[in-house]
Design a protein around this motif. Structure first.
Motif, PDB file in Angstrom:
ATOM      1  N   PRO A 102     -11.062   6.091 -10.721  1.00  0.00           N
ATOM      2  CA  PRO A 102     -12.168   7.061 -10.685  1.00  0.00           C
ATOM      3  C   PRO A 102     -11.681   8.505 -10.614  1.00  0.00           C
ATOM      4  CG  PRO A 102     -12.646   5.201  -9.257  1.00  0.00           C
ATOM      5  CD  PRO A 102     -11.216   5.034  -9.702  1.00  0.00           C
ATOM      6  N   ARG A 103     -10.664   8.776  -9.799  1.00  0.00           N
ATOM      7  CA  ARG A 103     -10.156  10.142  -9.680  1.00  0.00           C
ATOM      8  C   ARG A 103      -9.437  10.579 -10.958  1.00  0.00           C
ATOM      9  NH1 ARG A 103      -6.899  11.385  -4.337  1.00  0.00           N
ATOM     10  NH2 ARG A 103      -8.831  10.458  -3.580  1.00  0.00           N
ATOM     11  N   LEU A 104      -8.675   9.654 -11.562  1.00  0.00           N
ATOM     12  CA  LEU A 104      -7.988   9.986 -12.812  1.00  0.00           C
ATOM     13  C   LEU A 104      -8.987  10.385 -13.896  1.00  0.00           C
ATOM     14  CD1 LEU A 104      -5.225   7.231 -13.161  1.00  0.00           C
ATOM     15  CD2 LEU A 104      -4.907   9.632 -12.591  1.00  0.00           C
ATOM     16  N   LEU A 105     -10.034   9.591 -14.033  1.00  0.00           N
ATOM     17  CA  LEU A 105     -11.020   9.875 -15.073  1.00  0.00           C
ATOM     18  C   LEU A 105     -11.759  11.181 -14.793  1.00  0.00           C
ATOM     19  CD1 LEU A 105     -12.516   6.344 -15.844  1.00  0.00           C
ATOM     20  CD2 LEU A 105     -10.577   7.513 -16.906  1.00  0.00           C
ATOM     21  N   ARG A 106     -12.066  11.448 -13.526  1.00  0.00           N
ATOM     22  CA  ARG A 106     -12.751  12.695 -13.188  1.00  0.00           C
ATOM     23  C   ARG A 106     -11.884  13.902 -13.549  1.00  0.00           C
ATOM     24  NH1 ARG A 106     -12.307  15.849  -8.829  1.00  0.00           N
ATOM     25  NH2 ARG A 106     -11.236  14.252  -7.597  1.00  0.00           N
ATOM     26  N   LEU A 107     -10.603  13.835 -13.200  1.00  0.00           N
ATOM     27  CA  LEU A 107      -9.700  14.953 -13.492  1.00  0.00           C
ATOM     28  C   LEU A 107      -9.506  15.143 -15.000  1.00  0.00           C
ATOM     29  CD1 LEU A 107      -6.973  14.330 -10.757  1.00  0.00           C
ATOM     30  CD2 LEU A 107      -8.720  16.117 -10.770  1.00  0.00           C
TER      31      LEU A 107
END
Length: 289
Positions: free
Chosen positions: A107-112
């Motif tokens: 989730p954090r990778l995709l958000r960034l």
């Protein structure tokens, strides 16, 4: 047949269930049944046979379903080619992700990534690492995040390595482990083989497994609540310093560890969206996220 027909047949073929297919396609069952009947009338053949549970395809229906899957694949390829010709990073990135990575990293990778490339959409499939390996082998995804080593002729890049450990809610001695209650969880064959080989090289007795769960996160919560110990990767229990964590070692003294890789086909790097994502991942400390 048009795109909707291809999508319907491909979904029915993979689920073998009208209820599940209608849910995935966001249409009602009567609508789906009517579309099947319309195709059967058009071709003059029966496409599916209803069973007590689920459906099966007739030989003619199977040929139509395989054709539909091929047409969907070609449609996806031409869309990706057109997007790439625009010399922009846009379109849909298809990613296979192992369960732990999907929950704790993705989730954090995709958000960034989305912050840098707002025109990119994502199609993410999660599951056991063995399933994600199959997806990348079949070119069903652009890349996969996989725990463990699998046969692979493409490119893979190491993201991080983590130790396998015993995590317990109380202090313990290694000799006492076979008698202590253990929480076990369903995992892929690579991890299972790694743990079982270590166990049987150290103990004659089988482990005292008194709770079996489906997910590693559920297993961790059982440990946190004092119900037993577990053998798992140390990143799972990193947020819980109150637990007693001891790494496993090979007979040689080396720590028992498991690697997480990014697998992809080198030729997909010609696509702007894949090249941008791989370059983005290389810049990050994925383990520290």
């Amino acid at each position: 047949m048009d795109y909707q027909d291809w999508e319907m047949l491909a979904t029915l073929y993979s689920t073998e269930n009208i209820t599940q297919a209608s849910q995935q396609l966001f249409v009602s069952q009567p609508t789906l049944t009517a579309r099947i009947k319309k195709l059967e009338d058009h071709y003059g053949v029966q496409i599916i046979i209803r069973k007590r549970i689920g459906i099966t395809f007739t030989p003619e229906g199977e040929q139509l379903a395989l054709h539909a899957k091929q047409m969907l694949h070609e449609q996806r390829m031409i869309e990706e080619k057109i997007n790439n010709m625009k010399n922009q990073v846009e379109g849909t990135l298809r990613v296979g992700v192992s369960n732990f990575f999907a929950l704790n990293k993705m989730p954090r990778l995709l958000r960034l990534f989305k912050q840098e490339y707002p025109n990119v959409e994502f199609n993410v499939v999660t599951g056991w690492s063995s399933e994600m390996h199959r997806l990348i082998l079949n070119n069903d995804v652009h890349l996969s995040f996989i725990k463990g080593d699998y046969p692979w002729r493409g490119t893979r890049e190491l993201l991080y390595e983590e130790e396998i450990c015993v995590a317990a809610p109380w202090e313990f001695k290694w000799d006492d482990l076979p008698a202590l209650p253990r929480i076990d969880y369903h995992t892929d064959e690579n991890m299972r083989s790694l743990v079982d080989t270590w166990w049987h090289s150290h103990y004659k007795q089988n482990p005292n497994i008194n709770i079996q769960v489906n997910q590693v996160e559920t297993c961790k919560e059982m440990v946190v609540n004092g119900l037993g110990y577990a053998i798992l990767a140390n990143l799972v229990v990193r947020p819980h310093p109150e637990l007693i964590v001891k790494p496993l070692h090979h007979a040689s003294g080396e720590p028992l560890s498991r690697k997480t890789w990014m697998y992809y086909h080198e030729e997909t790097m010609e696509m702007n969206i894949v090249n941008a994502f791989v370059t983005f991942i290389r810049r990050l400390d994925v383990k520290g996220l």
